[in-house]
Write a protein that holds these residues in place. Sequence first.
Motif, PDB file in Angstrom:
ATOM      1  N   GLN A  36       2.248  23.887  52.121  1.00 35.51           N
ATOM      2  CA  GLN A  36       2.346  24.432  53.480  1.00 35.51           C
ATOM      3  C   GLN A  36       3.568  23.900  54.233  1.00 35.51           C
ATOM      4  OE1 GLN A  36       0.962  26.911  54.275  1.00 35.51           O
ATOM      5  NE2 GLN A  36      -1.134  27.026  53.556  1.00 35.51           N
ATOM      6  N   GLU A  37       3.950  22.648  53.991  1.00 33.12           N
ATOM      7  CA  GLU A  37       5.127  22.096  54.669  1.00 33.12           C
ATOM      8  C   GLU A  37       6.389  22.845  54.251  1.00 33.12           C
ATOM      9  OE1 GLU A  37       4.791  17.999  53.441  1.00 33.12           O
ATOM     10  OE2 GLU A  37       4.199  17.419  55.475  1.00 33.12           O
ATOM     11  N   LEU A  38       6.512  23.137  52.960  1.00 33.02           N
ATOM     12  CA  LEU A  38       7.669  23.880  52.469  1.00 33.02           C
ATOM     13  C   LEU A  38       7.645  25.306  53.017  1.00 33.02           C
ATOM     14  CD1 LEU A  38      10.197  24.118  50.752  1.00 33.02           C
ATOM     15  CD2 LEU A  38       8.730  24.604  48.776  1.00 33.02           C
ATOM     16  N   ALA A  39       6.471  25.940  53.008  1.00 30.70           N
ATOM     17  CA  ALA A  39       6.351  27.299  53.543  1.00 30.70           C
ATOM     18  C   ALA A  39       6.721  27.326  55.023  1.00 30.70           C
ATOM     19  CB  ALA A  39       4.927  27.817  53.332  1.00 30.70           C
ATOM     20  N   ALA A  40       6.314  26.291  55.772  1.00 28.91           N
ATOM     21  CA  ALA A  40       6.646  26.220  57.199  1.00 28.91           C
ATOM     22  C   ALA A  40       8.147  26.060  57.396  1.00 28.91           C
ATOM     23  CB  ALA A  40       5.885  25.065  57.855  1.00 28.91           C
ATOM     24  N   ALA A  41       8.806  25.257  56.549  1.00 28.41           N
ATOM     25  CA  ALA A  41      10.257  25.074  56.655  1.00 28.41           C
ATOM     26  C   ALA A  41      10.978  26.386  56.356  1.00 28.41           C
ATOM     27  CB  ALA A  41      10.736  23.970  55.711  1.00 28.41           C
ATOM     28  N   VAL A  42      10.525  27.106  55.341  1.00 22.85           N
ATOM     29  CA  VAL A  42      11.138  28.393  54.995  1.00 22.85           C
ATOM     30  C   VAL A  42      10.980  29.358  56.164  1.00 22.85           C
ATOM     31  CG1 VAL A  42      10.935  30.418  53.490  1.00 22.85           C
ATOM     32  CG2 VAL A  42      10.906  28.122  52.493  1.00 22.85           C
ATOM     33  N   THR A  43       9.783  29.446  56.728  1.00 25.57           N
ATOM     34  CA  THR A  43       9.525  30.337  57.866  1.00 25.57           C
ATOM     35  C   THR A  43      10.383  29.947  59.064  1.00 25.57           C
ATOM     36  OG1 THR A  43       7.274  30.736  57.111  1.00 25.57           O
ATOM     37  CG2 THR A  43       7.743  31.198  59.431  1.00 25.57           C
ATOM     38  N   ARG A  44      10.456  28.642  59.350  1.00 24.99           N
ATOM     39  CA  ARG A  44      11.241  28.165  60.502  1.00 24.99           C
ATOM     40  C   ARG A  44      12.716  28.550  60.356  1.00 24.99           C
ATOM     41  NH1 ARG A  44       9.725  23.377  60.101  1.00 24.99           N
ATOM     42  NH2 ARG A  44      11.453  22.507  58.911  1.00 24.99           N
ATOM     43  N   HIS A  45      13.289  28.301  59.178  1.00 24.24           N
ATOM     44  CA  HIS A  45      14.701  28.632  58.976  1.00 24.24           C
ATOM     45  C   HIS A  45      14.922  30.143  58.956  1.00 24.24           C
ATOM     46  CE1 HIS A  45      16.427  24.690  58.569  1.00 24.24           C
ATOM     47  NE2 HIS A  45      15.469  24.332  57.743  1.00 24.24           N
ATOM     48  N   ARG A  46      13.967  30.870  58.406  1.00 23.66           N
ATOM     49  CA  ARG A  46      14.087  32.334  58.403  1.00 23.66           C
ATOM     50  C   ARG A  46      14.147  32.859  59.833  1.00 23.66           C
ATOM     51  NH1 ARG A  46       9.020  34.712  56.723  1.00 23.66           N
ATOM     52  NH2 ARG A  46       8.723  34.832  58.952  1.00 23.66           N
ATOM     53  N   ASP A  47      13.290  32.329  60.706  1.00 21.38           N
ATOM     54  CA  ASP A  47      13.247  32.772  62.097  1.00 21.38           C
ATOM     55  C   ASP A  47      14.496  32.332  62.869  1.00 21.38           C
ATOM     56  OD1 ASP A  47      10.807  33.877  61.484  1.00 21.38           O
ATOM     57  OD2 ASP A  47       9.626  32.300  62.458  1.00 21.38           O
ATOM     58  N   VAL A  48      14.919  31.076  62.678  1.00 19.31           N
ATOM     59  CA  VAL A  48      16.100  30.562  63.380  1.00 19.31           C
ATOM     60  C   VAL A  48      17.346  31.350  62.974  1.00 19.31           C
ATOM     61  CG1 VAL A  48      17.664  28.578  63.550  1.00 19.31           C
ATOM     62  CG2 VAL A  48      15.201  28.258  63.796  1.00 19.31           C
ATOM     63  N   ALA A  49      17.440  31.707  61.700  1.00 18.79           N
ATOM     64  CA  ALA A  49      18.603  32.432  61.200  1.00 18.79           C
ATOM     65  C   ALA A  49      18.542  33.926  61.529  1.00 18.79           C
ATOM     66  CB  ALA A  49      18.720  32.235  59.691  1.00 18.79           C
ATOM     67  N   GLY A  50      17.441  34.359  62.136  1.00 21.42           N
ATOM     68  CA  GLY A  50      17.315  35.774  62.485  1.00 21.42           C
ATOM     69  C   GLY A  50      17.121  36.659  61.268  1.00 21.42           C
ATOM     70  N   LEU A  51      16.447  36.128  60.263  1.00 19.01           N
ATOM     71  CA  LEU A  51      16.223  36.874  59.026  1.00 19.01           C
ATOM     72  C   LEU A  51      14.777  37.369  58.935  1.00 19.01           C
ATOM     73  CD1 LEU A  51      18.164  34.448  56.660  1.00 19.01           C
ATOM     74  CD2 LEU A  51      18.989  36.591  57.619  1.00 19.01           C
ATOM     75  N   GLY A  52      14.223  37.741  60.084  1.00 19.92           N
ATOM     76  CA  GLY A  52      12.836  38.197  60.131  1.00 19.92           C
ATOM     77  C   GLY A  52      12.576  39.431  59.295  1.00 19.92           C
ATOM     78  N   TRP A  53      13.643  40.147  58.925  1.00 24.17           N
ATOM     79  CA  TRP A  53      13.494  41.343  58.112  1.00 24.17           C
ATOM     80  C   TRP A  53      13.097  41.018  56.672  1.00 24.17           C
ATOM     81  CZ3 TRP A  53      16.841  41.014  54.087  1.00 24.17           C
ATOM     82  CH2 TRP A  53      17.980  40.223  54.264  1.00 24.17           C
ATOM     83  N   LEU A  54      13.252  39.745  56.275  1.00 24.04           N
ATOM     84  CA  LEU A  54      12.846  39.357  54.923  1.00 24.04           C
ATOM     85  C   LEU A  54      11.334  39.490  54.782  1.00 24.04           C
ATOM     86  CD1 LEU A  54      14.981  36.153  54.332  1.00 24.04           C
ATOM     87  CD2 LEU A  54      15.109  38.270  53.031  1.00 24.04           C
ATOM     88  N   ASP A  55      10.906  40.017  53.674  1.00 23.46           N
ATOM     89  CA  ASP A  55       9.480  40.201  53.422  1.00 23.46           C
ATOM     90  C   ASP A  55       8.814  38.836  53.258  1.00 23.46           C
ATOM     91  OD1 ASP A  55       6.942  40.840  52.565  1.00 23.46           O
ATOM     92  OD2 ASP A  55       7.599  42.224  50.991  1.00 23.46           O
ATOM     93  N   PRO A  56       7.863  38.479  54.149  1.00 23.25           N
ATOM     94  CA  PRO A  56       7.212  37.169  54.045  1.00 23.25           C
ATOM     95  C   PRO A  56       6.398  36.999  52.766  1.00 23.25           C
ATOM     96  CG  PRO A  56       6.204  38.489  55.784  1.00 23.25           C
ATOM     97  CD  PRO A  56       7.369  39.264  55.270  1.00 23.25           C
ATOM     98  N   ARG A  57       6.121  38.103  52.069  1.00 23.27           N
ATOM     99  CA  ARG A  57       5.361  38.014  50.809  1.00 23.27           C
ATOM    100  C   ARG A  57       6.267  37.761  49.605  1.00 23.27           C
ATOM    101  NH1 ARG A  57       2.868  43.699  51.397  1.00 23.27           N
ATOM    102  NH2 ARG A  57       5.027  43.889  52.011  1.00 23.27           N
TER     103      ARG A  57
END
Length: 133
Positions: A36-57
């Motif tokens: 979960q810590e790694l998943a949270a880091a990936v999500t955090r960087h995805r959001d900060v970088a404005g890459l929300g279009w990436l499929d979270p799955r």
Amino acid sequence: RHQGKAKEGRRLGSRLGPGCDPPLGEQLFPSLLHGQELAAAVTRHRDVAGLGWLDPRADAWIVAEVIKAYYRHHPRREIPVAGICIPEHLLQPLLEELRRTRWPAVPHRSGMQAQEYLVLHRGKANDGYSDLL
């Protein structure tokens, strides 16, 4: 008595030289992160970088590679800050003590990297520590 067996530490390669930065992947997603810590880091960087279009799955490693590519093209800005200076009379003794310190070959707590901490002993003197406050 230890509850369970000690986990073997993950070797990341040779130590970095003075003034060298770890690889970008290690900066963004430190090897001590799992689950979960790694998943949270990936999500955090995805959001900060404005890459929300990436499929979270999508597989986490694919998302991480896209995030690293983003940061290679849009480097993070360094913000220099100054902390509390170590008193001059403690510099040499502190350096000598750090060089003499023996770190455990295998971490006793998963997720902890000893190079990120100053170890203070409980129940015996920590000479000079009060001068740092």
